[in-house]
Scaffold this active site. Structure first.
Site, PDB file in Angstrom:
ATOM      1  N   SER A   1      -1.366  -2.549  -4.798  1.00  0.00           N
ATOM      2  CA  SER A   1      -1.024  -3.732  -5.290  1.00  0.00           C
ATOM      3  C   SER A   1       0.379  -3.489  -6.084  1.00  0.00           C
ATOM      4  O   SER A   1       0.820  -2.451  -6.588  1.00  0.00           O
ATOM      5  CB  SER A   1      -1.969  -4.313  -6.282  1.00  0.00           C
ATOM      6  OG  SER A   1      -2.113  -3.426  -7.506  1.00  0.00           O
ATOM      7  N   LYS A   2       1.181  -4.679  -5.992  1.00  0.00           N
ATOM      8  CA  LYS A   2       2.419  -4.557  -6.717  1.00  0.00           C
ATOM      9  C   LYS A   2       2.426  -4.184  -8.301  1.00  0.00           C
ATOM     10  O   LYS A   2       3.275  -3.673  -8.718  1.00  0.00           O
ATOM     11  CB  LYS A   2       3.106  -5.751  -6.588  1.00  0.00           C
ATOM     12  CG  LYS A   2       3.633  -6.245  -5.097  1.00  0.00           C
ATOM     13  CD  LYS A   2       4.458  -7.355  -4.988  1.00  0.00           C
ATOM     14  CE  LYS A   2       5.788  -7.381  -5.724  1.00  0.00           C
ATOM     15  NZ  LYS A   2       6.695  -6.546  -5.032  1.00  0.00           N
ATOM     16  N   ARG A   3       1.406  -5.013  -8.842  1.00  0.00           N
ATOM     17  CA  ARG A   3       1.022  -4.579 -10.451  1.00  0.00           C
ATOM     18  C   ARG A   3       1.111  -2.986 -10.571  1.00  0.00           C
ATOM     19  O   ARG A   3       1.393  -2.410 -11.577  1.00  0.00           O
ATOM     20  CB  ARG A   3      -0.186  -5.152 -10.614  1.00  0.00           C
ATOM     21  CG  ARG A   3      -0.399  -5.069 -12.087  1.00  0.00           C
ATOM     22  CD  ARG A   3      -1.701  -5.807 -12.497  1.00  0.00           C
ATOM     23  NE  ARG A   3      -3.127  -5.166 -11.747  1.00  0.00           N
ATOM     24  CZ  ARG A   3      -3.537  -4.237 -12.153  1.00  0.00           C
ATOM     25  NH1 ARG A   3      -3.195  -3.587 -13.342  1.00  0.00           N
ATOM     26  NH2 ARG A   3      -4.738  -3.726 -11.804  1.00  0.00           N
ATOM     27  N   MET A   4       0.536  -2.239  -9.768  1.00  0.00           N
ATOM     28  CA  MET A   4       0.397  -0.850  -9.724  1.00  0.00           C
ATOM     29  C   MET A   4       1.637  -0.055  -9.334  1.00  0.00           C
ATOM     30  O   MET A   4       2.141   0.671 -10.041  1.00  0.00           O
ATOM     31  CB  MET A   4      -0.724  -0.238  -9.108  1.00  0.00           C
ATOM     32  CG  MET A   4      -2.107  -0.686  -9.493  1.00  0.00           C
ATOM     33  SD  MET A   4      -2.509  -0.651 -11.189  1.00  0.00           S
ATOM     34  CE  MET A   4      -3.072   1.370 -10.949  1.00  0.00           C
TER      35      MET A   4
ATOM     36  N   ASP B   1       4.790  -1.101  -8.715  1.00  0.00           N
ATOM     37  CA  ASP B   1       6.116  -1.651  -9.336  1.00  0.00           C
ATOM     38  C   ASP B   1       6.025  -1.304 -10.831  1.00  0.00           C
ATOM     39  O   ASP B   1       7.367  -1.627 -11.390  1.00  0.00           O
ATOM     40  CB  ASP B   1       6.251  -3.407  -9.428  1.00  0.00           C
ATOM     41  CG  ASP B   1       6.609  -3.730  -7.846  1.00  0.00           C
ATOM     42  OD1 ASP B   1       6.676  -2.671  -7.031  1.00  0.00           O
ATOM     43  OD2 ASP B   1       6.910  -4.933  -7.669  1.00  0.00           O
TER      44      ASP B   1
END
Length: 475
Positions: A251-254, A256
């Site tokens: 995921s982008k949350r992880m 990024d």
């Protein structure tokens, strides 16, 4: 001679995926006695992030990943920033144009958008339809005379199966029918990734290209460029995707989260390197704890998995806790100091700080956690109303008064002496468990839990212990 490169674009800060690519290139170079090169691919001028190159170099340095050639330090194959190599790309692109392997395309963005929309409406594969390939020399000259902007496109073979060996994946076949006539020189004169990376890998004598799986789909274009130029391609290594625990794409949350942010949160460089090394690679004996030096000795490309690697934050936290407890105590003490400063906490004397960290690291995960844990010793929170009411009870005051009168007034008290004193107090007062210990913890730490009493007394010292107990007795 093994020569590998890490070639990021300065379009953002270094993230986990980029770090793994850099680390694997570095480990392979060190394991084989080869050369590790840093190359900055800054040809996409619209997406450049200020300070991204400085951040990347700084982050790699913090993690002890050193390169042998690159910006700042130089080398025999420089310059190592693509925007400083434009003449080379244009010269090689001109060769492709003159040999008929490339052609000018004058289509405007509006024309291309309309073409793609029509292809999508018909359910066709979206790719450039080569309308500019049919332009006559006279038509091309007329457009050039009028100053019409153009790009150079690579003319891909229409029916061709490209075969190559990937060290991780083995023999791979890819059909050129799914490949577009890729733009290789943009209208601003800058090359795209595809041309620049191939030209640079050749001129920098790169022997192994180790990069992410997302570049697999570009292999027909890159192999075709090598063939058009008459160059021998390097060995190919495409690393597996990094996945969430549920095996979906990371995921982008992880992904990024910049690696520097992990460091600032209090993750140790040893844990980050160890954790990232295991995102796709495993040792012969499936060990999990490796120093950077051990990784350099053990790492081989043959032990990199083809299937996706799981990014498990819980595992990173476990690993960081392990290093927090097992690295030399003085190392952890020194690295904790910036976190005390960040919290505007006065750093205690060396002996006291060492005792605090020795106690805290057995119960913490991050360097920043050490500071939060230490606050009970350095600046305890005000007592709650409930705690104050408990301490004002007669039994609580009996426990504290007994300790105040039986503790030595000065000097030190070791763990054995303190334990004997505690047992004597339990016998004299007839209290045990919560009734005996809670008043002490509340008086000394302003909370009803914490480390063992010997650790508390050792950290605070008898003078401070007497002071905190007296403060409560005077309530």
């Amino acid at each position: 001679m093994v020569r590998v490169r890490f070639a990021p674009s300065p379009t953002g800060y270094l993230h986990i995926g980029g770090l793994r690519t850099a680390l694997y290139n570095y480990l392979f170079a060190r394991h084989t006695g080869g050369t590790f090169i840093l190359r900055i691919e800054d040809t996409d001028r619209t997406r450049i992030v200020p300070d991204a190159v400085e951040n990347l170099i700084r982050t790699l340095q913090k993690l002890d990943i050193t390169f042998d050639e690159g910006p700042v330090i130089g080398g025999s194959y420089g310059p190592y920033i693509q925007s400083e190599r434009l003449d080379l790309y244009r010269k090689e692109a001109q060769k492709l144009l003159e040999a008929g392997f490339a052609y000018r395309c004058f289509c405007t963005p509006e024309t291309l958008a309309q073409m793609r929309a029509e292809q999508q409406n018909k359910g066709e594969f979206v790719k450039y339809d080569r309308r500019c390939l049919s332009l006559t020399p006279a038509e091309i000259q007329a457009k050039l005379a009028k100053g019409e902007p153009y790009v150079l496109r690579l003319k891909m073979p229409e029916t061709r199966i490209f075969r190559f060996n990937d060290i991780i994946r083995g023999e791979v076949e890819m059909d050129s029918a799914q490949s577009d006539d890729q733009v290789i020189i943009k209208s601003d004169g800058y090359p795209t990734y595809h041309l620049a990376s191939v030209v640079d890998d050749y001129y920098m004598n790169i022997s192994y290209v180790i990069r992410g799986e997302e570049w697999l789909s570009s292999m027909p274009k890159h192999l075709w460029l090598y063939e058009c130029f008459g160059w021998t391609p390097p060995q190919w290594v495409h690393l597996p995707l990094i996945l969430n625990p549920d095996r979906t794409k990371l995921s982008k949350r992880m992904n990024d989260v910049a690696v520097e942010d992990y460091l600032e949160k209090g993750y140790l460089k040893e844990a980050i390197i160890n954790f990232v090394a295991l995102l796709g690679w495993h040792s012969a004996d499936d060990r999990e704890i490796f120093s950077l030096e051990e990784l350099c000795q053990e790492f081989t490309l043959e032990r990199v998995n083809k299937s996706g690697a799981i990014f498990d934050l819980n595992k990173l936290n476990w690993m960081n806790g392990w290093y927090l407890r097992n690295l030399p105590l003085d190392t952890i003490v020194e690295r904790s100091k910036p976190y005390f400063e960040k919290e505007h906490l006065a750093i205690p004397d060396s002996d006291k700080l060492t005792k605090i960290v020795a106690t805290a690291r057995e119960r913490c995960t991050l360097l920043s956690d050490l500071v939060q844990y230490s606050k009970m010793f350095l600046c305890p929170q005000p007592l709650s109303t409930e705690s104050l009411d408990f301490l004002k009870k007669e039994d609580s005051r009996k426990v504290l008064s007994w300790f105040q009168s039986h503790l030595p007034s000065g000097g030190d008290i070791d763990a054995e002496q303190l334990n004997q004193l505690v047992q004597q107090g339990i016998m004299d007062l007839g209290f045990k468990g919560k009734a005996f210990y809670k008043p002490l913890y509340l008086a000394l730490l302003h909370q009803d839990h914490g480390p063992e009493l010997p650790a508390i007394f050792s950290i605070l010292g008898l003078k401070e212990v007497h002071h905190r107990i007296q403060e409560v007795l005077e309530l």
